[in-house]
Structures are given as C-alpha cells and as structure tokens.
Enzyme design. Structure first.
Site, PDB file in Angstrom:
ATOM      1  N   CYS A  34       0.839  -1.196   0.000  1.00 27.45           N
ATOM      2  CA  CYS A  34       0.000   0.000   0.000  1.00 27.45           C
ATOM      3  C   CYS A  34       0.876   1.250   0.000  1.00 27.45           C
ATOM      4  O   CYS A  34       1.384   1.668   1.040  1.00 27.45           O
ATOM      5  CB  CYS A  34      -0.933   0.015   1.209  1.00 27.45           C
ATOM      6  SG  CYS A  34      -2.037   1.447   1.257  1.00 27.45           S
ATOM      7  N   CYS A  44      -0.576   4.096   2.099  1.00 26.42           N
ATOM      8  CA  CYS A  44      -0.416   3.871   3.537  1.00 26.42           C
ATOM      9  C   CYS A  44       1.018   4.129   3.997  1.00 26.42           C
ATOM     10  O   CYS A  44       1.255   4.737   5.043  1.00 26.42           O
ATOM     11  CB  CYS A  44      -0.785   2.433   3.900  1.00 26.42           C
ATOM     12  SG  CYS A  44      -2.392   1.883   3.319  1.00 26.42           S
ATOM     13  N   ASP A  45       1.987   3.636   3.226  1.00 30.93           N
ATOM     14  CA  ASP A  45       3.362   3.572   3.720  1.00 30.93           C
ATOM     15  C   ASP A  45       4.365   4.438   2.967  1.00 30.93           C
ATOM     16  O   ASP A  45       5.514   4.571   3.404  1.00 30.93           O
ATOM     17  CB  ASP A  45       3.848   2.120   3.663  1.00 30.93           C
ATOM     18  CG  ASP A  45       2.985   1.181   4.482  1.00 30.93           C
ATOM     19  OD1 ASP A  45       2.474   1.629   5.527  1.00 30.93           O
ATOM     20  OD2 ASP A  45       2.810   0.022   4.080  1.00 30.93           O
TER      21      ASP A  45
END
Length: 354
Positions: A170, A173-174
């Site tokens: 992701c 997300c990261d």
C-alpha cells in the site's frame, strides 16, 4: 508483530470459546452480528452498541490469514489515521478499537465464522468446527459483513524478512515513511493501480522503477502515458522480481530477471511495493449476494445495503478503490446506521402485525 495483548487474546480467548459446549446448545440469537474485526467491523460495533443493540462481533482467529484486527495488525507505523499526531502502531490501533467496542457494550468472540445462510430469517451462522451440523451456532436479524480483503503478494525469497521493513502492498499507507524518503523505490504491476501508486511514490522517492512482466502496460491509455512520461519513473518491461535483498533489517535491493532474454539483474531500492491486486474475503456470502467482476460485494450506492435485506457490507470487502483504514471506519459507521434503521423497521412491522 502481534502485540502482547493480541497474542494473549488469541491464546486464551479462543481456547475458552473452543472448550464451551455451544455447538451442542440452541443457537445463540442476537439482533445484529458483525463478522470481522478491522476498522469497519469495530466502528460498526461501536455505533451498534451505543444504539443499545448489543451486537456480537466475531473477530476471527487467523481469518483470511490475519489475526484479530485484520490487515492493520501486520503494519508498523500508521501515520494517516486521524487523532494520532505522532502516528500509532497498527496493532496498537486495533487494540484500542477493540477496547472501545467492548467499553461501548459489544460482545466480542474470538471465533471464525465459516458458514452463513441468508436464505431465511433470522440469518443462520456457523462457527468454525460446526459447519457440518444442521443447526447453526448463532442467529441474527441483521449481519454486517466486514471481512476485508488481502493484498496479493509474491512471497519472494527474503520477503518474510523485509515485509514492512521495506516491502509493502500500500503506497498510500506507507509511502511517506522516513525509510523511503529520497530513496529509489520499486513498484510491481502493470495496471492502473500500479501506475497510480508509482506516480504517488514520486513525491517521496528519488526514483521509482516499475517492473512489468509483459511487454506492455495493462493500464488505461491516460495512466500509461502519464506513467511513461514521468521524469522520476523508469518502466522495465518483460522484467520480474526474483528475490528481495537487504542487510537483514531493511531492504536495499531487488533481484530481477528479464523474461525474454533471461538476463539477471539487480535494482537498488529501499522500498518494494506490490500493486498486483487484492482478494476480497467473500467466501462466506459468495453465491448468496451480488458481487462485482472482481469479487467485491456490491452495495447500493451511498449505502452499505446489499441485495439481501438485512445484510450489510463494510470496509475492504466492498471497497476496491480506497482501501484505507479511515474509509473502512466510515463505511462501518454507515453499516451500523443502516442496520439500526433496518431493525427499527422490522420492529415496527412486527408491532403493526399484532
């Protein structure tokens, strides 16, 4: 890693539930059951409990390959969930959500649901180990399905060492975490998702390498043109990863092979992002509810309602576009409010028929 509280929950609560004689008892009935324990499931539980509906939450024990709490239990720092200005560990965030569900009055069972029958009312539910019994272990007037989805992984050599230590599924997300800042990154995939993630990562990485196993992109023409023309993106056609390399703590390179020439190579990279799709956990309701072409549960636009009255879907099992913790939580709220309204209408109908 699993938090100590999460590990304790798995080892003790599941044994406690397993040793009960519930399989031999009359079905346990609730007005509403929540299946799943990620942000969607716990948000739904919080709202339902606050509405005095006394929901039961089946959080699962390694359901869909994840510990109770879902995908976030496999992540480290979560920096984009509101309310945590310094970030929060994924496992800790899910522990907090679980505690809030319980504090509001939800009943949480560390049980995996392996069978559900939506053909009659109330819905029939079977816990793991009871699937072959005629009678269900539980029944509910309404059910919220929040079983999530899992990102496809390649399980390359070394991936077990560098997962969440350089390898992610992701980018949104990261991508912004410090270990990726101004570093070379690799994205695997050739579709629109891969193109979007690669372009997103150019905001943080020094260079983004996209590995495409075929000789062309599957992405739409617009996304393909944008990707190929980006100055910080290099697309490698006919190239597949073969191994993840590092110093034992963090990823620092990806070994590759050219699928045509068989030439081997290595790309220095501090980050490897999979963008090869997700698999929604739809097994419980497959064949009983409408799914889209990718297997995600269809919901009526603007709601969590499925084509089965009383069955609501929330989180990644019905969301193939955003797949974020905060959007999952929002859809869990929607499912709870929709379920509350449905149960209220049932109660009114029952009262009117007397």
């Amino acid at each position: 890693m699993l938090s100590s509280r999460l590990f304790s929950r798995i080892s003790f609560s599941s044994r406690r539930n397993f040793t009960t004689s519930i399989f031999n008892m009359a079905p346990q009935h609730r007005q509403v059951a929540v299946i799943g324990s990620g942000p969607a499931g716990h948000t739904a539980a919080i709202y339902l409990a606050r509405a005095n509906l006394e929901p039961i939450v089946f959080e699962g024990m390694m359901a869909n390959g994840f510990a109770p709490g879902g995908q976030l239990t496999t992540t480290t720092d979560v920096e984009n969930f509101p309310g945590f200005p310094k970030g929060v560990m994924g496992g800790e965030l899910m522990d907090l959500m679980r505690a809030q569900s319980e504090n509001c009055g939800a009943v949480i069972e560390t049980e995996t649901i392996t069978k559900i029958d939506t053909s009659s009312r109330p819905f029939k539910i079977w816990r793991e180990g009871s699937e072959d019994q005629e009678e269900p272990t539980d029944t509910a007037d309404a059910v919220v399905i929040a079983t999530g989805a899992s990102a496809r992984r390649m399980y390359l050599p070394g991936e077990d060492i560098y997962w969440q230590n350089g390898i992610s599924a992701c980018a949104v997300c990261d991508g912004a975490v410090p270990i990726f800042r101004n570093k070379p990154l690799v994205v695997i995939g050739g579709g629109d998702s891969a193109a979007e993630e690669a372009i997103y990562l150019t905001k943080y990485g020094s260079m983004v390498h996209v590995l495409v196993r075929r000789d062309q992109l599957r992405a739409s023409k617009v996304m393909a043109k944008r990707l190929l023309s980006h100055p910080k993106v290099t697309v490698h056609f006919n190239v597949s990863p073969t191994e993840t390399l590092g110093d034992g703590n963090l990823l620092n390179a990806v070994a590759t092979i050219n699928n045509v020439t068989k030439e081997v190579g290595k790309i220095e990279a501090n980050g490897l992002f999979y963008a090869i799709g997700h698999d929604p956990a739809n097994a419980l309701v497959k064949g009983q509810v409408d799914l889209d072409e990718d297997g995600y549960i269809k919901t009526i636009p603007g709601s969590s309602e499925t084509n089965v009255p009383g069955l609501f879907a929330a989180g990644d099992v019905q969301d193939k576009r955003y797949r974020q913790a905060v959007t999952s939580a929002g859809s869990g709220c929607m499912a709870a409010l929709d379920a509350e309204r449905y149960l209220s209408e049932l109660e009114s109908e029952a009262a009117g028929s007397k």
